[in-house]
Design a protein around this motif. Structure first.
Motif, PDB file in Angstrom:
ATOM      1  N   GLY A 148       0.737  -1.098  -0.211  1.00 47.29           N
ATOM      2  CA  GLY A 148      -0.184   0.086   0.245  1.00 47.29           C
ATOM      3  C   GLY A 148       0.322   0.830  -0.073  1.00 47.29           C
ATOM      4  N   ALA A 149       1.799   0.910  -0.277  1.00 50.60           N
ATOM      5  CA  ALA A 149       3.017   2.541  -0.061  1.00 50.60           C
ATOM      6  C   ALA A 149       3.175   2.909  -0.997  1.00 50.60           C
ATOM      7  CB  ALA A 149       4.845   1.895   0.397  1.00 50.60           C
ATOM      8  N   ARG A 177       5.376   6.332  -3.943  1.00 46.53           N
ATOM      9  CA  ARG A 177       4.634   6.067  -2.929  1.00 46.53           C
ATOM     10  C   ARG A 177       5.394   8.318  -2.181  1.00 46.53           C
ATOM     11  NH1 ARG A 177      10.198   7.463  -0.277  1.00 46.53           N
ATOM     12  NH2 ARG A 177      11.967   6.264  -0.434  1.00 46.53           N
ATOM     13  N   ARG A 178       5.123   8.282  -1.120  1.00 44.49           N
ATOM     14  CA  ARG A 178       5.349   9.522  -0.382  1.00 44.49           C
ATOM     15  C   ARG A 178       6.237   9.796  -0.386  1.00 44.49           C
ATOM     16  NH1 ARG A 178       0.408   9.136   0.401  1.00 44.49           N
ATOM     17  NH2 ARG A 178      -0.723  11.359   1.092  1.00 44.49           N
ATOM     18  N   ARG A 179       7.455  10.826  -0.781  1.00 43.04           N
ATOM     19  CA  ARG A 179       8.959  10.587  -1.748  1.00 43.04           C
ATOM     20  C   ARG A 179       8.989  10.337  -2.272  1.00 43.04           C
ATOM     21  NH1 ARG A 179      11.529  14.392   3.394  1.00 43.04           N
ATOM     22  NH2 ARG A 179      11.226  15.801   3.313  1.00 43.04           N
ATOM     23  N   ILE A 211       3.202  15.618  -7.207  1.00 40.00           N
ATOM     24  CA  ILE A 211       4.631  16.277  -7.137  1.00 40.00           C
ATOM     25  C   ILE A 211       4.282  16.839  -5.307  1.00 40.00           C
ATOM     26  CG2 ILE A 211       6.854  16.939  -7.650  1.00 40.00           C
ATOM     27  CD1 ILE A 211       5.543  16.538 -10.218  1.00 40.00           C
ATOM     28  N   TRP A 242       1.901  16.830  -3.193  1.00 35.71           N
ATOM     29  CA  TRP A 242       1.074  15.854  -2.008  1.00 35.71           C
ATOM     30  C   TRP A 242       1.470  15.430  -1.562  1.00 35.71           C
ATOM     31  CZ3 TRP A 242      -2.725  17.616   0.775  1.00 35.71           C
ATOM     32  CH2 TRP A 242      -3.721  16.942   1.415  1.00 35.71           C
ATOM     33  N   LYS A 243       2.875  14.418  -2.354  1.00 33.38           N
ATOM     34  CA  LYS A 243       3.245  13.573  -1.855  1.00 33.38           C
ATOM     35  C   LYS A 243       5.148  13.719  -1.867  1.00 33.38           C
ATOM     36  CE  LYS A 243       2.009   9.972  -5.579  1.00 33.38           C
ATOM     37  NZ  LYS A 243       1.653   8.476  -5.507  1.00 33.38           N
ATOM     38  N   GLU A 244       5.394  15.242  -2.522  1.00 38.04           N
ATOM     39  CA  GLU A 244       6.460  15.212  -2.137  1.00 38.04           C
ATOM     40  C   GLU A 244       6.926  14.602  -3.005  1.00 38.04           C
ATOM     41  OE1 GLU A 244       7.934  16.694   1.867  1.00 38.04           O
ATOM     42  OE2 GLU A 244       6.996  18.579   2.107  1.00 38.04           O
ATOM     43  N   LEU A 245       7.211  14.132  -3.847  1.00 37.69           N
ATOM     44  CA  LEU A 245       8.007  14.157  -4.518  1.00 37.69           C
ATOM     45  C   LEU A 245       9.487  14.380  -5.529  1.00 37.69           C
ATOM     46  CD1 LEU A 245       5.408  12.261  -7.063  1.00 37.69           C
ATOM     47  CD2 LEU A 245       5.724  11.566  -4.989  1.00 37.69           C
ATOM     48  N   SER A 246      10.201  13.937  -6.190  1.00 39.84           N
ATOM     49  CA  SER A 246      11.232  14.231  -6.781  1.00 39.84           C
ATOM     50  C   SER A 246      11.577  13.958  -8.336  1.00 39.84           C
ATOM     51  CB  SER A 246      12.213  13.725  -5.958  1.00 39.84           C
ATOM     52  OG  SER A 246      12.689  14.645  -4.873  1.00 39.84           O
ATOM     53  N   SER A 306       2.870   3.886   6.086  1.00 38.80           N
ATOM     54  CA  SER A 306       4.268   3.930   5.312  1.00 38.80           C
ATOM     55  C   SER A 306       4.748   5.109   5.351  1.00 38.80           C
ATOM     56  CB  SER A 306       4.145   3.268   4.071  1.00 38.80           C
ATOM     57  OG  SER A 306       3.226   3.631   3.511  1.00 38.80           O
ATOM     58  N   ILE A 316       3.608  14.179   6.224  1.00 40.65           N
ATOM     59  CA  ILE A 316       2.875  13.489   4.874  1.00 40.65           C
ATOM     60  C   ILE A 316       1.727  12.227   4.597  1.00 40.65           C
ATOM     61  CG2 ILE A 316       4.217  15.639   3.045  1.00 40.65           C
ATOM     62  CD1 ILE A 316       5.671  13.332   2.378  1.00 40.65           C
ATOM     63  N   GLN A 373       0.185   9.516   5.512  1.00 41.11           N
ATOM     64  CA  GLN A 373      -0.926   8.704   3.906  1.00 41.11           C
ATOM     65  C   GLN A 373      -2.471   9.190   4.773  1.00 41.11           C
ATOM     66  OE1 GLN A 373       0.561   4.885   4.260  1.00 41.11           O
ATOM     67  NE2 GLN A 373       0.563   5.218   1.412  1.00 41.11           N
ATOM     68  N   ARG A 383      13.499  22.187   2.107  1.00 39.78           N
ATOM     69  CA  ARG A 383      13.950  20.942   0.781  1.00 39.78           C
ATOM     70  C   ARG A 383      14.229  21.162   0.047  1.00 39.78           C
ATOM     71  NH1 ARG A 383      12.269  16.798  -0.099  1.00 39.78           N
ATOM     72  NH2 ARG A 383      10.243  16.410  -1.691  1.00 39.78           N
ATOM     73  N   ILE A 392      12.466  18.388  -9.412  1.00 39.94           N
ATOM     74  CA  ILE A 392      11.356  18.969  -9.636  1.00 39.94           C
ATOM     75  C   ILE A 392      10.916  18.394  -8.554  1.00 39.94           C
ATOM     76  CG2 ILE A 392       8.774  19.993 -10.784  1.00 39.94           C
ATOM     77  CD1 ILE A 392      11.924  20.880 -12.296  1.00 39.94           C
ATOM     78  N   ILE A 393      10.839  18.917  -7.423  1.00 44.01           N
ATOM     79  CA  ILE A 393      10.163  18.104  -5.956  1.00 44.01           C
ATOM     80  C   ILE A 393       8.812  19.087  -5.575  1.00 44.01           C
ATOM     81  CG2 ILE A 393      12.696  17.962  -5.884  1.00 44.01           C
ATOM     82  CD1 ILE A 393      12.993  19.983  -3.600  1.00 44.01           C
ATOM     83  N   GLY A 394       8.454  17.956  -4.974  1.00 45.14           N
ATOM     84  CA  GLY A 394       7.143  18.984  -4.494  1.00 45.14           C
ATOM     85  C   GLY A 394       7.800  19.312  -2.564  1.00 45.14           C
ATOM     86  N   ALA A 395       6.643  20.052  -2.273  1.00 46.89           N
ATOM     87  CA  ALA A 395       6.940  20.362  -0.655  1.00 46.89           C
ATOM     88  C   ALA A 395       5.737  21.031   0.029  1.00 46.89           C
ATOM     89  CB  ALA A 395       8.150  22.041  -0.678  1.00 46.89           C
ATOM     90  N   ARG A 396       5.388  20.170   0.740  1.00 44.04           N
ATOM     91  CA  ARG A 396       3.784  20.429   1.025  1.00 44.04           C
ATOM     92  C   ARG A 396       4.214  20.210   3.501  1.00 44.04           C
ATOM     93  NH1 ARG A 396       0.639  15.271   1.555  1.00 44.04           N
ATOM     94  NH2 ARG A 396      -0.402  15.797   3.238  1.00 44.04           N
TER      95      ARG A 396
END
Lengths: 341, 341
Positions: free
Chosen positions: A228-229, A252-254, A274, A276-280, B96, B105, B107, B158, B281-285
């Motif tokens: 579920g991650a 997943r987040r991050r 990007i 909401w989940k603080e993606l890179s 997770s 962040i 879930q 971040r 490109i990174i997200g920051a929340r």
């Protein structure tokens, strides 16, 4: 005369040319080219998509192997007969990217085989700086895979793939397959997403678990495989709009997404994910020297299943036909051109 | 009775309610709320944009300051009369993301003041875990800015902003201004991009260099300021399609873009630039605990020009009118609600 080159004339036209090779100038070597692979970029060129960069009729081709035939003045550390490949990047060394240490993405990069003459010819004069040494016992057909392996290796290094990570590779062409194989070799848990039946079969042959997102819910499969991650890493290699969407969906987040496939225009991107989940989301283009040298090792030690990836070898005079075969949708992965005759 | 709360009923409707506060339960404290700021998310709520999350009529509001009024059972380390603010994040600690150390962040995050009752009331019962200590001598109006400063501080962390870096902030609302101010405080060379005349004036008041991309060529200005290299960092705070485009345009090779603004749907993104320039490109929340504590220091030591940012203070009974003022386009930055009467 007596040597053959296949010049690209723009608008999809390839023409043979006989020539007497010039002697290598100072700092150059002349390579007797053995094999040259045809890649997706070459196909884009053959569709006229990069005619602005191939400024005069000259041979394209940048995935190659060969042996040194002649040394220009001032070249040290190399001998006639050495097996070599070429890292086809010619940077200016003075732009801000070069000065910052990123010469592979130089602001004025000459990509050899596109912006200047390439390897689809019998004899090729190149700067000795571009040479990468091949082991003496490495088969030169196998060695022609070093360049695409270096692309995949660079993608893997940009993403810092580690053992145990959950990795999704979106798009199972040659680069996607190589990324999957190298990531698995690092101990990652890899899942390939691909729609073409022939590529799914090849993935199965290599033991790479794969999903067809046209018939299965990729996001659901990834969630099941990750408790579920979501995935730690996703490589977008398809160059497609659904591929970019899948990338932000499965992470997943991050998590980290890597842009490998070339998107021709600005596709819609789920930027909210990007955030909401603080993606890179990182780009990965060509390779650095270390990637290329690691690629030689991966090809030489058999990590890369060269025989299964090389679908066929065709003579230099049939370059245009080889391009057509790749365009036709025929079930081929990598076609090599034999540049020895 | 005797205490006032302003409940949000959905569909943009705010209604006053008199109530007798319940005693704080075990692990909770009751706060006498001093001031609550209205932010962009509160405006989105007031437009009905998040009615699915405000499940019952309750007060919204999460940018606040106050003093502890009563301690529930088992609360240690706090005393009645302590000045506090609240970090309004309530994570499950078991998902997770939490287990990976990213509880901000989570879930299943409960964002306090949206997903559960917030600060637009006289007395507010909150978990003691959410409290953040304020210095005794800190003015409580000023302290109501800690939460948005923590947002900006998280964005800065971040991106790992360093002295000397060339930073472009796209969007000059409260968060964009705060990012610009904090980045400059770290020694970065900051340029703000903003179209609204009133915000450009405010930037000038704070000495932040600014460009109006509607009248000037932002990309050209950035190239001039960076010797043709492009910016090291770009913060997309506008939440607009042109903002996302500007972000990929102004960055140098290997530059970093930070997604701060909320994009309501998938905008077109120049993914090719991410590839070509090897961007990240990174997200920051929201924020982590360390961001919040640093925000208290930045507010307390005067780095944040609180007086200039707080445009007006209005009584709790006029919450709906305050929301209307912010919606009207009137030249206000931050409106505070006085929750003491």
């Amino acid at each position: 005369m007596g040597q053959l080159a296949i010049d690209y004339h723009g608008s999809g036209v390839f023409k043979p040319r006989e020539y007497d090779p010039e002697a290598p100038s100072s700092g150059q070597v002349q390579i007797a080219v053995a094999y040259t692979g045809i890649c997706g970029t070459d196909l884009t060129i053959s569709h006229g998509g990069m005619d602005g960069r191939v400024k005069e009729p000259w041979p394209i081709g940048h995935e190659m192997s060969g042996t040194i035939d002649e040394l220009g003045a001032g070249v040290e550390g190399w001998n006639v007969g050495d097996k070599v490949t070429v890292m086809p990047l010619d940077w200016d060394g003075t732009c801000s990217a070069c000065l910052a240490g990123y010469n592979h993405i130089c602001q004025n990069l000459n990509f050899v085989g596109i912006d200047s003459p390439g390897a689809l010819q019998n004899r090729w004069n190149v700067k000795a700086d571009w040479l990468v040494r091949l082991p003496e016992d490495l088969d030169l057909k196998t060695a022609a895979l070093v360049e695409p392996v270096a692309v995949a290796q660079h993608d893997i290094n940009r993403a810092a793939v580690e053992a145990g990570q959950k990795v999704v590779v979106i798009g199972g062409g040659p680069i996607g397959l190589l990324i999957a194989i190298i990531a698995r070799n690092r101990g990652a848990d890899v899942l390939l997403s691909e729609v073409a039946a022939s590529r799914l079969e090849l993935a199965a042959e290599f033991g790479v678990p794969a999903v067809n997102p046209a018939s299965d819910d990729l996001g659901e499969v990834v969630l099941q495989r990750t408790d579920g991650a979501g995935a730690d890493l996703a490589f977008e290699v398809s160059g497609s709009v659904p591929g970019v969407k899948a990338m932000t969906d499965v992470l997943r987040r991050r998590g980290t997404g890597v842009i490998v496939g070339i998107q021709p225009k600005a596709p819609p991107v789920d930027v909210f994910q990007i955030f909401w989940k603080e993606l890179s989301i990182i780009g990965a283009r060509v390779y650095e020297r270390a990637d290329f040298e690691e690629a030689v090792r991966l090809v030489a030690d058999g990590t890369i299943p060269a025989d299964a990836l090389i679908s066929d070898v065709m003579p230099l005079s049939e370059t245009a036909a080889a391009v057509q075969r790749l365009d036709s949708g025929e079930n081929v992965v990598k076609l090599l051109i034999d540049c020895q005759s």
